[in-house]
Scaffold this active site. Structure first.
Site, PDB file in Angstrom:
ATOM      1  N   ASP A 211       0.836  -1.209   0.038  1.00 27.92           N
ATOM      2  CA  ASP A 211      -0.035  -0.107   0.006  1.00 27.92           C
ATOM      3  C   ASP A 211       0.965   1.259  -0.069  1.00 27.92           C
ATOM      4  O   ASP A 211       2.031   1.282   0.443  1.00 27.92           O
ATOM      5  CB  ASP A 211      -0.878  -0.018   1.190  1.00 27.92           C
ATOM      6  N   HIS A 258       0.967  -0.273   7.404  1.00 35.33           N
ATOM      7  CA  HIS A 258       0.988   1.313   7.271  1.00 35.33           C
ATOM      8  C   HIS A 258       2.091   1.774   8.356  1.00 35.33           C
ATOM      9  O   HIS A 258       1.863   1.365   9.442  1.00 35.33           O
ATOM     10  CB  HIS A 258      -0.398   1.763   7.303  1.00 35.33           C
ATOM     11  N   CYS A 366      -5.345   8.722   6.228  1.00 37.16           N
ATOM     12  CA  CYS A 366      -5.572   7.639   5.521  1.00 37.16           C
ATOM     13  C   CYS A 366      -6.533   7.905   4.465  1.00 37.16           C
ATOM     14  O   CYS A 366      -6.856   7.734   3.289  1.00 37.16           O
ATOM     15  CB  CYS A 366      -6.256   6.430   6.349  1.00 37.16           C
TER      16      CYS A 366
END
Length: 382
Positions: A211, A258, A366
């Protein structure tokens, strides 16, 4: 304006803000369990683990939608809070772009190899990496988000027309055999995961998956958190693709995915970090930066839920702040101690409401994809 985004702290001009419309439920599968596995056992014993959502004898029916359906009132409040974020950006002079709406009839993602429920493009940071004048769509790590960047196509097309580069990293087949389980056994041994991955005629072995939120952007330097073979393969691709334009630094197992609730650059020379242990994982040149250690959260900082509602997000989700410039930071208005801490360090804090961040997952960083900032390819690590 033309796409230009090299960092997370110079003056923000344009941003994409995700949408919660249509966020109905979260169905577990192997990809979801692996993605949030570092949160499953709670933190410091204060928070319920996902294995405690319901009695152990009932865990086998964890994929029944009614078990995980998110309450309508909470969704309405989430949508209200996201729209409040949009209003705050506009008041600060930032242009806000939004994704396409999710058609209510679109309930599933289907490929030749698998099917999954679909979620709206709320956490739009995750599946895209903006590096300077280039849009890079990253290979998804969650099946239900496989086509999420499709909702951003009108925004990306406009930047492309204005001269942006636009690249899509190789898309994974994403069968059970695609995932490296190493992070599960080494970092979170007590989690609940499928014990019997199924073979598929579409198996190709381990694949690229990562990601954008695994990455820390600092001018011409990109720091990539790697916790499994999927991330490592994706970093191989990034190194080859970016050679001569960006320097890619590998950071091993700071967290399982993350890093934007773990280490946050607030301005050149200043980091907001979860705890001092974070410094041991960073490149040597970053360890000399001034650090602000986040106040530890407590269970009373968050809404409490009944009926075993799942709480997949980290209790440190409120570190997921976003800077509008090198002095101004958007922070959850419930985080009074963090607000005071930043104000004591001479930051201007803009308090923003976001109530159900642990229930739905995701914070201000986010939810956003900063597409135009004032900064360039600076050498912050030299």
């Amino acid at each position: 304006m033309r796409l230009n985004s090299f960092d997370d702290f110079t003056a923000l001009k344009e941003v994409v803000l995700g949408s919660a419309d249509g966020y109905a439920d979260r169905i577990h599968d192997l990809s979801f369990d692996m993605f949030i596995s570092d949160n499953l056992s709670g933190a410091k014993g204060y928070y319920p683990s996902i294995s405690e959502w319901r009695p152990s004898q009932e865990r086998d029916d964890r994929n029944e939608p009614h078990r995980l359906a998110l309450k309508k009132r909470f969704l309405e409040e989430l949508i209200e809070d996201v729209e409040g974020i949009a209003d705050s950006f506009r008041e600060l002079g930032v242009t806000v772009h939004r994704p396409l709406a999710l058609d209510p009839a679109a309930t599933d993602v289907t490929t030749p190899a698998w099917s999954a429920s679909i979620t709206p493009p709320l956490n739009c940071r995750d599946n895209t990496l903006i590096l300077g004048d280039e849009i890079i769509e990253t290979p998804p790590t969650l099946r239900d988000r496989y086509f999420e960047t499709q909702f951003l196509k009108p925004v990306f097309m406009e930047y492309f027309r204005q001269g942006a580069r636009w690249t899509t990293m190789p898309r994974p087949m994403m069968t059970d055999a695609s995932f490296d389980p190493a992070n599960l056994t080494s970092a979170a041994p007590n989690i609940e995961v499928p014990l019997d991955p199924q073979a598929s005629p579409y198996d190709v072995g381990l694949e690229l998956m990562i990601d954008g939120a695994n990455c820390l952007r600092l001018g011409r330097d990109l720091i990539v958190n790697i916790s499994n073979a999927n991330h490592a393969l994706a970093c191989d691709w990034l190194e080859r693709h970016l050679e001569g334009r960006f320097r890619v630094h590998r950071m091993h197992k700071l967290t399982q995915s993350h890093i934007d609730s773990v280490v946050i650059p607030l301005r050149p020379g200043t980091l907001l970090i979860r705890n001092e242990r974070v410094l041991d994982y960073l490149p040597q040149s970053l360890r000399g930066w001034d650090t602000i250690v986040s106040p530890s959260p407590s269970v009373d900082d968050y809404p409490q839920y009944e009926n075993d509602d799942p709480i997949p997000a980290s209790p440190y989700i409120d570190l997921n702040v976003i800077s509008v410039d090198e002095q101004t930071v958007l922070v959850n208005d419930a985080c009074k101690t963090l607000i005071r801490t930043l104000e004591d360090r001479k930051f201007t804090v803009v308090p923003i409401r976001h109530r159900h961040r642990r229930l739905f997952g995701g914070g201000f960083h986010c939810f956003t994809l900063d597409t135009v900032r004032a900064g360039g390819a600076e050498n912050y690590l030299d």
